[in-house]
Design a protein around this motif. Structure first.
Motif, short mmCIF file in Angstrom:
data_model
loop_
_atom_site.label_atom_id
_atom_site.label_comp_id
_atom_site.label_asym_id
_atom_site.label_seq_id
_atom_site.Cartn_x
_atom_site.Cartn_y
_atom_site.Cartn_z
N LEU A 148 0.82 -1.21 0.00
CA LEU A 148 0.00 0.00 0.00
C LEU A 148 0.86 1.26 0.00
O LEU A 148 0.55 2.24 -0.70
CB LEU A 148 -0.93 0.00 1.21
N ASP A 149 1.95 1.24 0.77
CA ASP A 149 2.84 2.39 0.81
C ASP A 149 3.49 2.62 -0.55
O ASP A 149 3.64 3.76 -1.00
CB ASP A 149 3.91 2.20 1.88
N ASP A 150 3.87 1.52 -1.22
CA ASP A 150 4.46 1.64 -2.55
C ASP A 150 3.44 2.18 -3.55
O ASP A 150 3.75 3.02 -4.40
CB ASP A 150 4.98 0.28 -3.02
N MET A 151 2.19 1.72 -3.44
CA MET A 151 1.13 2.25 -4.31
C MET A 151 0.95 3.75 -4.11
O MET A 151 0.83 4.51 -5.08
CB MET A 151 -0.19 1.54 -4.01
N ALA A 152 0.93 4.17 -2.84
CA ALA A 152 0.73 5.59 -2.54
C ALA A 152 1.90 6.42 -3.04
O ALA A 152 1.71 7.49 -3.66
CB ALA A 152 0.55 5.78 -1.04
#
Length: 448
Positions: free
Chosen positions: A189-193
């Motif tokens: 999720l952090d990479d997506m954001a």
């Protein structure tokens, strides 16, 4: 034009200087079903395009079906010689692609703003609606919200599998809204954001949704409707890529599980005048009521846009907050058109009906057309759900009925363009018929 080319040229040259290892750039645009098409350009050729060299792609690439096939729609595709059409680069969208194994760039292209825009190109349809509103002194501010599911990267005989919990290794098969799920899936999720932010997208809140492996991303409010829709489209592309890099599949499919909630595209829209006054809040919010009435009147005729495929209709009337009637209400998530609690400055509608895999340009164009129609017609809406839980107007729940309802609606043909409506409806009809041409295993079980 010269100044415009200079700006683009500076953008390309700056990109090349900051990313010297990038040799190719994907030039991409969204077709009618909401898939990206385009060409991969050597970065040195992109500099020539930015300087003014023509950029041409087949006009009929916009008409591709959900599986990439071409349908006979009027004279398009088979009787028109499959002509090229000019595209232009969208300034500010040249960004690095960080989820591929090799260095790459991407940039949006469009036919809107060219000498002969493609009437049925989704971005052009929205551009015309926004231009018309601007001439009336109406300036929309827009924010998208998108729900999506994470699945295991490997399918099981073609069927999706629950995403594996990175901590336990077990399937994330329990529906919940727990904040701990954000922590467990933090890496992806952090990479997506971060990837979305690197693409220039203004993302804000991330929420763990009810479905297993289901999440929602919110975007900031944007005073440029085209840019807001660009953000939604680009987020879908980058999120799929990042998920694969982490061993997952990300999907915006409307209803991947019958027993769990579907994924929606919620769109917040407020309308301002040139002085920054909220038009919906004037005269004791009477324009808000008119706008709601217009949205609800056109909603049954926009269903092929809001539910663009067979699976999307499965989401309607589902387990959570997915209506089967055109309705509205204050702070009511069962309504198609929700009015969030806010001060007069931020008064807005939240349109909640569209599925997450709908085309964001067309969804926003349809919503704005409804708002515009309501402000012009000045009709009172039906009772809100807060006053009558049975309030609502029926809308089609099957694609062919929805296409018929859309095709002959005079206000919609006027607001979105008659040529677009004809092309879009035939594209959806043909896609639906093509989907029905495959015999599923269930048919053999039932009828053999």
């Amino acid at each position: 034009m010269k100044s415009h080319s200079s700006t683009l040229l500076a953008e390309v040259r700056s990109f090349r200087q900051n990313h010297p290892d990038v040799r190719y750039v994907d030039l991409i645009a969204l077709d009618i079903p909401g898939h990206f098409y385009g060409k991969r350009y050597p970065v040195e050729m992109l500099e020539k395009v930015a300087a003014g060299s023509p950029l041409k792609l087949p006009q009929n690439a916009v008409l591709l079906g959900a599986q990439g096939g071409l349908f006979k729609i009027g004279d398009y595709c088979f009787n028109d010689g499959d002509p090229d059409a000019n595209r232009r680069l969208v300034p500010g969208t040249l960004k690095p692609v960080t989820w591929e194994s090799q260095p790459l760039g991407q940039m949006l292209i469009t036919s809107d703003g060219t000498q002969a825009p493609i009437e049925f190109e989704p971005r052009e349809v929205l551009a015309k609606v926004l231009e018309r509103l601007q001439h009336q002194g109406i300036h929309p501010v827009v924010a998208f919200e998108l729900e999506f599911y994470l699945f295991d990267k490997q399918l099981d005989n073609g069927l999706p599998q629950f995403a594996r919990d990175p901590l336990s290794g077990d399937a994330d098969d329990q529906p919940n809204l727990h904040i701990e799920r954000l922590s467990r899936f933090n890496d992806v999720l952090d990479d997506m954001a971060q990837t979305a932010k690197d693409q220039g997208l203004d993302i804000t809140v991330i929420t763990a949704e009810i479905g297993p492996g289901q999440f929602e991303i919110n975007f900031g409010h944007c005073d440029d409707g085209l840019r807001a829709a660009d953000w939604a489209a680009l987020f879908c592309r980058s999120t799929r890529g990042v998920a694969l890099k982490h061993g997952y599949r990300a999907s915006f499919m409307a209803k991947p599980y019958l027993q769990f909630p579907g994924s929606g595209m919620h769109v917040h829209v407020s309308l301002y005048d040139a002085a920054g006054n909220n038009l919906l809040a004037a005269h004791q919010q009477q324009p808000l009521r008119h706008a709601v009435a217009g949205c609800l009147e056109l909603l049954p005729h926009c269903m092929p846009i809001f539910s663009p495929n067979h699976n999307a209709f499965r989401r309607l009337g589902g387990t959570v907050n997915a209506a089967t009637r055109a309705s509205w209400g204050f702070e009511d998530r069962d309504a198609c058109v929700r009015i969030p609690d806010s001060d007069p400055r931020n008064l807005r509608i939240e349109h909640r009906l569209a599925s997450a895999d709908a085309n964001p340009y067309l969804v926003l164009a349809a919503i704005l057309a409804g708002l515009e129609h309501g402000l012009e017609a000045k009709r009172e809406p039906i009772a809100p759900l807060n006053e009558d839980r049975n309030s609502g107007a029926d809308f089609p729940l099957e694609m062919l009925d929805a296409v018929r309802a859309m095709q002959q609606q005079p206000v919609l043909r006027d607001k979105l363009g008659a040529e677009f409506v004809e092309v879009y409806c035939e594209n959806k009809r043909q896609d639906h018929l093509a989907f029905q041409q495959e015999i599923q295993a269930r048919e053999y079980r039932w009828f053999l």
